[in-house]
Design a protein around this motif. Structure first.
Motif, mmCIF file in Angstrom:
data_model
loop_
_atom_site.group_PDB
_atom_site.id
_atom_site.type_symbol
_atom_site.label_atom_id
_atom_site.label_comp_id
_atom_site.label_asym_id
_atom_site.label_seq_id
_atom_site.Cartn_x
_atom_site.Cartn_y
_atom_site.Cartn_z
ATOM 1 N N LYS A 106 6.425 34.439 53.787
ATOM 2 C CA LYS A 106 5.938 33.730 54.972
ATOM 3 C C LYS A 106 4.648 34.355 55.496
ATOM 4 O O LYS A 106 3.708 33.648 55.892
ATOM 5 C CB LYS A 106 7.014 33.737 56.061
ATOM 6 C CG LYS A 106 6.652 32.909 57.284
ATOM 7 C CD LYS A 106 7.804 32.873 58.275
ATOM 8 C CE LYS A 106 7.452 32.022 59.494
ATOM 9 N NZ LYS A 106 8.590 31.973 60.471
ATOM 10 N N ASP B 72 1.863 33.317 53.152
ATOM 11 C CA ASP B 72 1.472 31.913 53.277
ATOM 12 C C ASP B 72 0.847 31.584 54.622
ATOM 13 O O ASP B 72 0.174 30.553 54.748
ATOM 14 C CB ASP B 72 2.690 31.013 53.069
ATOM 15 C CG ASP B 72 3.224 31.066 51.651
ATOM 16 O OD1 ASP B 72 2.697 31.853 50.836
ATOM 17 O OD2 ASP B 72 4.179 30.326 51.350
ATOM 18 N N TRP C 246 11.659 36.918 51.908
ATOM 19 C CA TRP C 246 11.266 35.612 52.437
ATOM 20 C C TRP C 246 10.268 35.780 53.586
ATOM 21 O O TRP C 246 9.340 34.986 53.736
ATOM 22 C CB TRP C 246 12.489 34.825 52.884
ATOM 23 C CG TRP C 246 13.426 34.567 51.752
ATOM 24 C CD1 TRP C 246 14.638 35.161 51.525
ATOM 25 C CD2 TRP C 246 13.211 33.678 50.645
ATOM 26 N NE1 TRP C 246 15.194 34.700 50.363
ATOM 27 C CE2 TRP C 246 14.356 33.788 49.803
ATOM 28 C CE3 TRP C 246 12.183 32.807 50.286
ATOM 29 C CZ2 TRP C 246 14.475 33.044 48.627
ATOM 30 C CZ3 TRP C 246 12.310 32.071 49.111
ATOM 31 C CH2 TRP C 246 13.436 32.186 48.301
#
Length: 210
Positions: free
Chosen positions: A94, A97, A90
């Motif tokens: 992140k 992105d 995750w």
């Protein structure tokens, strides 16, 4: 509302691409509506709070972020266990992105940023890609030899960066990353999510994607 969730999409958008990837792997059927970003239909704008693709409308909810759509799809069905990913995955999404996508955009659209330097922005993006290259050493995917949601979430953006200047990209030392991207581009999965569709218009018969 049709009998299936409605996915508003744009074929080349990496955010929409990763939403379609997750939906396809999950095997969830949605009605897909391809739009033009330069001519967004009123029906789409009435659905999407941000006015950006992808946007998914279910019977009782609207999902306006691509990662939320991916998670939604894989919560319906996850036949390949894509959600079985270390927590670090995750954080990697992140980073993709956030800092990486910003540097990617600065590189791809450098003319829009006269105060930025192309080489500096490309190097900022490359630092992230070298991290991925090291992580891919000796394995097919980011977390071993089994695909996870992180792979589907990140690969469309690697593709977008590589296509800015594929000759330059291929000349870099990230051999693991290049092989990883090329396997993805040659896959049936990629071919299916990139199938061309006519632009949606009011009154069209539904087109389904699964």
């Amino acid at each position: 509302m049709t009998d299936h969730p409605i996915l508003w999409s744009f074929r080349r958008c990496p955010y929409a691409m990763r939403a379609r990837l997750a939906i396809l792997v999950a095997g969830v059927t949605v009605e897909i509506r391809e739009i033009l970003l330069r001519d967004k239909p009123a029906e789409f704008l009435a659905t999407s709070p941000s006015g950006t693709v992808p946007c998914l409308r279910t019977a009782d909810s609207v999902y306006d972020e691509s990662l939320d759509i991916m998670v939604w799809a894989l919560q319906q069905r996850d036949p390949k266990g894509l959600m079985n990913m270390p927590d670090d995955g995750w954080a990697l999404i992140k980073a993709n992105d956030g800092p990486f996508k910003a540097a990617l955009d600065h590189t791809k659209y450098i003319a829009r940023y006269p105060n930025l330097n192309l080489e500096t922005e490309r190097e900022n993006a490359s630092m992230h890609l070298r991290t991925l290259d090291r992580q891919l050493a000796g394995q097919s995917f980011l977390y071993g030899d089994t695909m996870t949601i992180a792979d589907l979430a990140i690969l469309p953006f690697i593709r977008q960066f590589a296509h800015i200047d594929r000759t330059w990209f291929d000349a870099q030392s990230w051999t693991n990353l290049r092989a990883y991207l090329d396997r993805f581009l040659a896959s049936d999965l990629f071919a299916r999510v990139m199938e061309k569709r006519k632009t949606w218009a009011v009154g069209d018969d539904p087109t389904y994607f699964a």
